[in-house]
Design a protein around this motif. Structure first.
Motif, PDB file in Angstrom:
ATOM      1  N   UNK A   1       0.880  -1.340   0.012  1.00 54.96           N
ATOM      2  CA  UNK A   1       0.041  -0.007   0.065  1.00 54.96           C
ATOM      3  C   UNK A   1       0.932   1.161  -0.236  1.00 54.96           C
ATOM      4  N   UNK A   2       0.618   2.188  -1.052  1.00 50.66           N
ATOM      5  CA  UNK A   2       1.304   3.416  -0.890  1.00 50.66           C
ATOM      6  C   UNK A   2       0.369   4.511  -0.692  1.00 50.66           C
ATOM      7  N   UNK A   3       0.957   5.415   0.182  1.00 49.16           N
ATOM      8  CA  UNK A   3      -0.071   6.482   0.839  1.00 49.16           C
ATOM      9  C   UNK A   3      -0.492   7.536  -0.169  1.00 49.16           C
ATOM     10  N   UNK A   4       0.373   7.691  -1.523  1.00 49.14           N
ATOM     11  CA  UNK A   4      -0.284   8.466  -2.530  1.00 49.14           C
ATOM     12  C   UNK A   4       0.066   7.792  -3.817  1.00 49.14           C
ATOM     13  N   UNK A   5      -0.733   8.027  -4.976  1.00 47.73           N
ATOM     14  CA  UNK A   5      -0.484   7.733  -6.125  1.00 47.73           C
ATOM     15  C   UNK A   5       0.698   8.638  -6.745  1.00 47.73           C
ATOM     16  N   UNK A   6       1.865   8.078  -6.452  1.00 47.35           N
ATOM     17  CA  UNK A   6       2.996   8.905  -6.834  1.00 47.35           C
ATOM     18  C   UNK A   6       3.361   8.635  -8.133  1.00 47.35           C
ATOM     19  N   UNK A   7       4.560   9.277  -8.694  1.00 49.09           N
ATOM     20  CA  UNK A   7       5.118   8.949  -9.892  1.00 49.09           C
ATOM     21  C   UNK A   7       5.720   7.706 -10.104  1.00 49.09           C
ATOM     22  N   UNK A   8       6.277   7.057  -9.213  1.00 50.11           N
ATOM     23  CA  UNK A   8       6.754   5.790  -9.052  1.00 50.11           C
ATOM     24  C   UNK A   8       5.623   4.655  -9.326  1.00 50.11           C
ATOM     25  N   UNK A   9       4.371   4.771  -8.562  1.00 48.81           N
ATOM     26  CA  UNK A   9       3.631   3.727  -8.894  1.00 48.81           C
ATOM     27  C   UNK A   9       2.758   4.115 -10.186  1.00 48.81           C
ATOM     28  N   UNK A  10       2.683   5.427 -10.485  1.00 47.27           N
ATOM     29  CA  UNK A  10       1.791   5.741 -11.541  1.00 47.27           C
ATOM     30  C   UNK A  10       2.616   5.407 -13.068  1.00 47.27           C
ATOM     31  N   UNK A  11       4.005   5.077 -13.007  1.00 48.51           N
ATOM     32  CA  UNK A  11       4.820   4.862 -14.092  1.00 48.51           C
ATOM     33  C   UNK A  11       4.896   3.617 -14.438  1.00 48.51           C
ATOM     34  N   UNK A  12       4.073   2.651 -13.261  1.00 52.77           N
ATOM     35  CA  UNK A  12       3.902   1.361 -13.647  1.00 52.77           C
ATOM     36  C   UNK A  12       2.677   1.054 -14.231  1.00 52.77           C
ATOM     37  N   UNK A  13       1.793   1.947 -14.415  1.00 48.51           N
ATOM     38  CA  UNK A  13       0.452   1.807 -15.141  1.00 48.51           C
ATOM     39  C   UNK A  13       0.497   1.850 -16.432  1.00 48.51           C
ATOM     40  N   UNK A  14      -0.099   0.748 -17.200  1.00 48.83           N
ATOM     41  CA  UNK A  14      -0.379   0.817 -18.486  1.00 48.83           C
ATOM     42  C   UNK A  14      -1.635   1.282 -18.921  1.00 48.83           C
ATOM     43  N   UNK A  15      -1.344   2.556 -19.811  1.00 49.94           N
ATOM     44  CA  UNK A  15      -2.516   3.221 -20.358  1.00 49.94           C
ATOM     45  C   UNK A  15      -2.985   2.636 -21.754  1.00 49.94           C
ATOM     46  N   UNK A  16      -4.082   2.342 -22.062  1.00 47.41           N
ATOM     47  CA  UNK A  16      -4.551   1.451 -23.261  1.00 47.41           C
ATOM     48  C   UNK A  16      -5.292   2.544 -24.138  1.00 47.41           C
ATOM     49  N   UNK A  17      -5.576   2.276 -25.296  1.00 48.19           N
ATOM     50  CA  UNK A  17      -6.417   2.960 -26.138  1.00 48.19           C
ATOM     51  C   UNK A  17      -7.754   3.540 -25.526  1.00 48.19           C
ATOM     52  N   UNK A  18      -8.402   2.586 -24.809  1.00 50.12           N
ATOM     53  CA  UNK A  18      -9.662   2.916 -23.931  1.00 50.12           C
ATOM     54  C   UNK A  18      -9.541   4.064 -23.094  1.00 50.12           C
ATOM     55  N   UNK A  19      -8.389   4.098 -22.395  1.00 50.82           N
ATOM     56  CA  UNK A  19      -8.368   5.146 -21.392  1.00 50.82           C
ATOM     57  C   UNK A  19      -7.830   6.490 -22.043  1.00 50.82           C
ATOM     58  N   UNK A  20      -7.306   6.496 -23.276  1.00 53.77           N
ATOM     59  CA  UNK A  20      -6.820   7.711 -24.136  1.00 53.77           C
ATOM     60  C   UNK A  20      -8.295   8.346 -24.452  1.00 53.77           C
ATOM     61  N   UNK A  21      -9.159   7.208 -25.067  1.00 58.02           N
ATOM     62  CA  UNK A  21     -10.326   7.983 -25.665  1.00 58.02           C
ATOM     63  C   UNK A  21     -11.269   8.284 -24.728  1.00 58.02           C
ATOM     64  N   UNK A  22     -11.286   7.772 -23.589  1.00 66.91           N
ATOM     65  CA  UNK A  22     -12.138   8.377 -22.481  1.00 66.91           C
ATOM     66  C   UNK A  22     -11.605   9.647 -21.751  1.00 66.91           C
ATOM     67  N   UNK A  23     -10.307   9.568 -21.549  1.00 61.55           N
ATOM     68  CA  UNK A  23      -9.605  10.747 -21.064  1.00 61.55           C
ATOM     69  C   UNK A  23      -9.423  11.961 -21.683  1.00 61.55           C
ATOM     70  N   UNK A  24      -8.782  11.889 -22.973  1.00 65.29           N
ATOM     71  CA  UNK A  24      -8.556  12.967 -23.603  1.00 65.29           C
ATOM     72  C   UNK A  24      -8.658  13.000 -25.120  1.00 65.29           C
ATOM     73  N   UNK A  25      -9.182  11.878 -25.349  1.00 62.14           N
ATOM     74  CA  UNK A  25      -9.386  11.541 -26.943  1.00 62.14           C
ATOM     75  C   UNK A  25     -10.101  12.516 -27.982  1.00 62.14           C
ATOM     76  N   UNK A  26     -11.093  13.060 -27.327  1.00 58.37           N
ATOM     77  CA  UNK A  26     -11.780  14.062 -28.145  1.00 58.37           C
ATOM     78  C   UNK A  26     -10.781  15.432 -28.497  1.00 58.37           C
ATOM     79  N   UNK A  27     -10.030  15.669 -27.436  1.00 59.64           N
ATOM     80  CA  UNK A  27      -9.308  17.012 -27.314  1.00 59.64           C
ATOM     81  C   UNK A  27      -8.135  16.652 -28.289  1.00 59.64           C
TER      82      UNK A  27
END
Length: 125
Positions: A92-118
């Motif tokens: 358990x990490x106290x925050x979603x810091x850069x080290x943990x966030x760097x491990x996250x794999x972001x796919x096309x679904x997330x891109x289209x939902x987060x910022x795809x339109x922009x």
């Protein structure tokens, strides 16, 4: 005259309510721990978590699996979220810091939902 025992006296309503709520929280933590464990097993066997208080709704558990997949769950309280993460055996990490966030794999679904339109992604019709 026989002495009265604890079993002979009725339980105080507040104590009974507190006992019921504690049992309910324990069941919720157990259910969340099973879900966390299943997520980790499905995605390579390990996971890490970050807990974030989200107001009246409860506490968000963000999970990052060994293969980079990520997801989240919501627990009713921080204590239930922490108990679930501890039971599942995740770090358990106290925050979603850069080290943990760097491990996250972001796919096309997330891109289209987060910022795809922009940024020129597909629009949903």
């Amino acid at each position: 005259m026989a002495e009265s025992t604890r079993a002979d006296t009725p339980e105080e309503p507040e104590a009974a309510a507190a006992r019921k709520e504690a049992a309910r929280a324990e069941r919720r933590a157990a259910r969340l721990a099973r879900q966390i464990g299943a997520f980790a097993r499905h995605h390579g066997g390990g996971a890490e978590a970050s807990l974030a208080y989200i107001g009246e709704r409860g506490t968000r558990i963000v999970l990052v699996a060994a293969d980079g997949a990520w997801g989240d769950l919501v627990a009713p309280t921080y204590a239930v979220a922490r108990a679930a993460a501890d039971r599942a055996g995740v770090t358990v990490h106290e925050t979603l810091d850069g080290e943990l966030a760097a491990k996250m794999r972001t796919g096309s679904y997330e891109w289209s939902r987060m910022a795809g339109i922009q940024i020129g992604g597909r629009t949903r019709r």
